[in-house]
Write an enzyme that holds these catalytic residues in place. Structure first.
Site, PDB file in Angstrom:
ATOM      1  N   VAL A 139       5.101   2.083   7.809  1.00  0.00           N
ATOM      2  CA  VAL A 139       5.402   3.469   8.184  1.00  0.00           C
ATOM      3  C   VAL A 139       4.098   4.250   8.238  1.00  0.00           C
ATOM      4  CG1 VAL A 139       6.502   5.565   7.327  1.00  0.00           C
ATOM      5  CG2 VAL A 139       7.665   3.372   7.051  1.00  0.00           C
ATOM      6  N   PRO A 146       0.854  -1.189   0.000  1.00  0.00           N
ATOM      7  CA  PRO A 146       0.000   0.000   0.000  1.00  0.00           C
ATOM      8  C   PRO A 146       0.893   1.243   0.000  1.00  0.00           C
ATOM      9  CG  PRO A 146      -0.110  -1.146   2.115  1.00  0.00           C
ATOM     10  CD  PRO A 146       0.848  -1.912   1.277  1.00  0.00           C
ATOM     11  N   ASP A 174       5.795   2.312   2.343  1.00  0.00           N
ATOM     12  CA  ASP A 174       4.876   1.194   2.543  1.00  0.00           C
ATOM     13  C   ASP A 174       4.063   1.516   3.797  1.00  0.00           C
ATOM     14  OD1 ASP A 174       3.703  -1.197   3.293  1.00  0.00           O
ATOM     15  OD2 ASP A 174       5.430  -2.425   2.710  1.00  0.00           O
ATOM     16  N   HIS A 175       2.798   1.774   3.600  1.00  0.00           N
ATOM     17  CA  HIS A 175       1.984   2.263   4.715  1.00  0.00           C
ATOM     18  C   HIS A 175       1.723   1.183   5.764  1.00  0.00           C
ATOM     19  CE1 HIS A 175      -0.139   5.233   6.789  1.00  0.00           C
ATOM     20  NE2 HIS A 175      -0.975   5.662   5.871  1.00  0.00           N
ATOM     21  N   ARG A 176       2.088  -0.052   5.469  1.00  0.00           N
ATOM     22  CA  ARG A 176       1.975  -1.081   6.509  1.00  0.00           C
ATOM     23  C   ARG A 176       3.079  -0.897   7.541  1.00  0.00           C
ATOM     24  NH1 ARG A 176       2.493  -6.243   2.824  1.00  0.00           N
ATOM     25  NH2 ARG A 176       4.268  -4.950   2.256  1.00  0.00           N
TER      26      ARG A 176
END
Ligand code: COA
Length: 540
Positions: free
Chosen positions: A516, A336, A512-514
């Site tokens: 950070v 993501p 990577d929004h998972r």
């Protein structure tokens, strides 16, 4: 229906062979020539085909049994009258399925020290001629062991690796994918080190089963960056896949990568059940939102016949382009992505950089903005270690790295390459300038070694020398962030009293929004802007 014995056919010279896999079960319906079981000699895997269409009545052997030509291995009820109890699989059928084994490795070469060049040729292919090379497993400059696969060839019935008879350094590669080769054709030039004759070929290297195939081509200098699914673990270089043609065919049909499949057969051999279990687990994972799939369920893009609109020309993708495309898609679908933008005021930095021109000329090194960016990113990674991680969604683990290695995307005529500068935090600007210039040159000259493209924690992709105001780079998984740099431009910046002309550098941080969160991303780009705005802070 008539009962028919299933017998071991002519084994192409092999005397006694071992049953290594029973492919069918009693009661299964099979078509004529469907594989019934696999036997293996030290040279080849052979699938025994059904002599006729019908139902398997009985299998009279088990895995591990040794059989010879003419032995009965089962009984089947053949459809119609076609079969006769005496009929066994015709010899030529089975021979076609024999995966030819390469010749014995050559005996040790001369015993003197130094090195010598040898041109490695295609060994006997057991009668196969003009076989297409489906994979070139080495690259120029690779150092290989004796028995390492040089190329993989595949006929319509068998896949076979051609191993190197010697250890050595790969010189010129004389074939490419798609070339058709026959016995005696030249493959590669090899420089063989002869340290007193001790080191060169493996004295009696074990001959690989012909059906073995490398997990993936040995890491190639031109390999693309390695963005992969967060749970992806690349197979160890040189990992072999041990599977027969029927299993390979099934894997191809199902789109399963055999290098990821764990074999449960003898000597780790992959059997059909393993492939099916692997595919099932992949499907389950992607249905549960696992991170392994590459977007299964997403409808593919159907291509029209473009020639109806005008002249066209088709060209095969290079390996590198294909690998980069796959990796980009894998990253894009698994990660993501969010991109955080920031402008850094580099007016002072540029003044300083330009003041170093003469010093650079003396050193023979050109100081571009890149070393400053490397240093600023290393500082930000140290300050915000949540960016220096990889995540394992299967184990629900965060892997923190205690080192700071940064990849730099380099645009080359043959595609995008990402060499890695190690321990950026411990190096000075001149050292970084020299190293990045050297690695970029090596990338353009296709001289990068696989190790020089591995181990990055973070990547910088700078398009600043070309142009553009902003872009959204794709995270080079399993890293969790990448910094895109666009072209610096003079902009009016309000200083509280008036507008000042300042040189502003656009930064685009994709993450990577998972791994950070957005606030940390804003902290990261602010930290970058701060250190680039006042490069004295890089010393702190
Ligand atoms: N803004 C303005 N000018 C810039 C700049 C920026 N952000 N970055 C570099 N420049 C200038 C340099 O100062 C140099 O100018 P000069 O000769 O007047 O000093 C010029 O642009 C060329 O620099 P370059 O040779 O590109 O050096 P570099 O150290 O900045 O970059 C590479 C090295 C390897 C990163 C670069 O050559 C490259 O390949 N970039 C493309 C990467 C890519 O394709 N990414 C896409 C991935 S999707």
């Amino acid at each position: 229906m008539s009962e028919q014995e299933i017998k071991v056919p002519d084994l192409g010279g092999a005397d006694e062979v071992e049953v290594i896999e029973i492919i069918v079960s009693e009661g299964d319906s099979v078509a004529e020539e469907d594989p019934i079981l696999t036997v293996e000699s030290d040279k080849a895997s052979v699938e025994l085909p059904a002599p006729a269409a019908g139902k398997i009545a009985k299998i009279t052997v088990k895995v591990g049994d040794k059989v010879r030509e003419g032995d009965v291995v089962g009984v089947m009820a053949a459809d119609g009258d076609a079969g006769s109890a005496e009929q066994s699989a015709p010899a030529e059928e089975s021979e076609e399925k024999v995966e030819a084994a390469p010749e014995e490795p050559k005996p040790a070469p001369k015993k003197s020290g130094g090195s010598r060049k040898e041109t490695i040729k295609v060994p006997s292919l057991d009668g196969m001629e003009n076989v297409p090379v489906i994979e070139v497993n080495v690259s120029e400059g690779d150092t290989i062991e004796a028995e390492s696969a040089l190329v993989t060839v595949e006929s319509d019935k068998a896949t076979m690796e051609v191993p190197s008879p010697y250890a050595g350094k790969v010189g010129k590669i004389l074939v490419k994918e798609g070339d058709k080769v026959s016995e005696g054709d030249e493959l590669v030039e090899l420089t063989i080190e002869e340290e007193g004759g001790e080191k060169s070929p493996a004295a009696e290297p074990e001959k690989p089963a012909a059906s073995e195939q490398p997990a993936q081509p040995s890491a190639k200098p031109e390999a693309a960056p390695q963005p992969q699914g967060s749970t992806y673990e690349p197979p160890a270089p040189g990992t072999k896949v041990h599977a027969g043609p029927a299993v390979r065919k099934l894997a191809r049909e199902l789109g399963a990568d055999l290098t990821r499949v764990k074999g449960s057969g003898p000597k780790g051999r992959i059997v059909k059940d393993d492939v099916q279990a692997y595919v099932k687990s992949q499907l389950q994972q992607s249905q549960q939102g696992g991170s392994v799939g590459t977007g299964s369920g997403i409808p593919g893009v159907k291509l029209p016949d473009f020639s109806q609109f005008g002249d066209i020309e088709k060209e095969s993708m290079s390996r590198m382009m294909a690998a980069t495309a796959t990796n980009m898609q894998r990253s894009w679908l698994n990660v993501p992505h969010v991109t955080q933008f920031e402008d850094a005021d580099i007016t002072d930095m540029e003044d300083f950089r330009k003041s170093q021109k003469a010093a650079g000329e003396k050193r023979g090194v050109k100081m571009t903005p890149l070393p400053f960016l490397l240093k600023a990113c290393a500082n930000a990674l140290a300050e915000l270690p949540q960016f220096n991680v990889s995540i394992d969604m299967e184990k629900k683990e965060v892997i923190r790295k205690k080192y700071i290695h940064i990849g730099i995307a380099v645009d080359t005529p043959h595609g995008l390459m990402v060499p890695v500068i190690r321990d950026v935090d411990k190096k000075g600007l001149w050292e970084l300038a020299a190293e990045s210039a050297e690695l970029a040159k090596k990338a353009r000259d296709k001289q990068l070694k696989p190790a020089e493209m591995q181990g990055a924690c973070f990547t910088i992709t700078s398009l600043g020398g070309i142009g553009g105001t902003a872009f959204t780079p794709i995270v080079n998984t399993p890293e969790v962030a990448i910094l895109g740099v666009s072209k610096a431009a003079m902009k009016p910046v309000w200083d509280g009293k008036e507008f000042q002309p300042r040189l502003m550098l656009p930064l685009s941080l994709s993450y990577d929004h998972r791994a950070v969160n957005g606030a940390d991303a804003a902290r990261f780009t602010s930290a970058l802007a701060q250190s680039l705005g006042d490069i004295r802070t890089l010393l702190l």
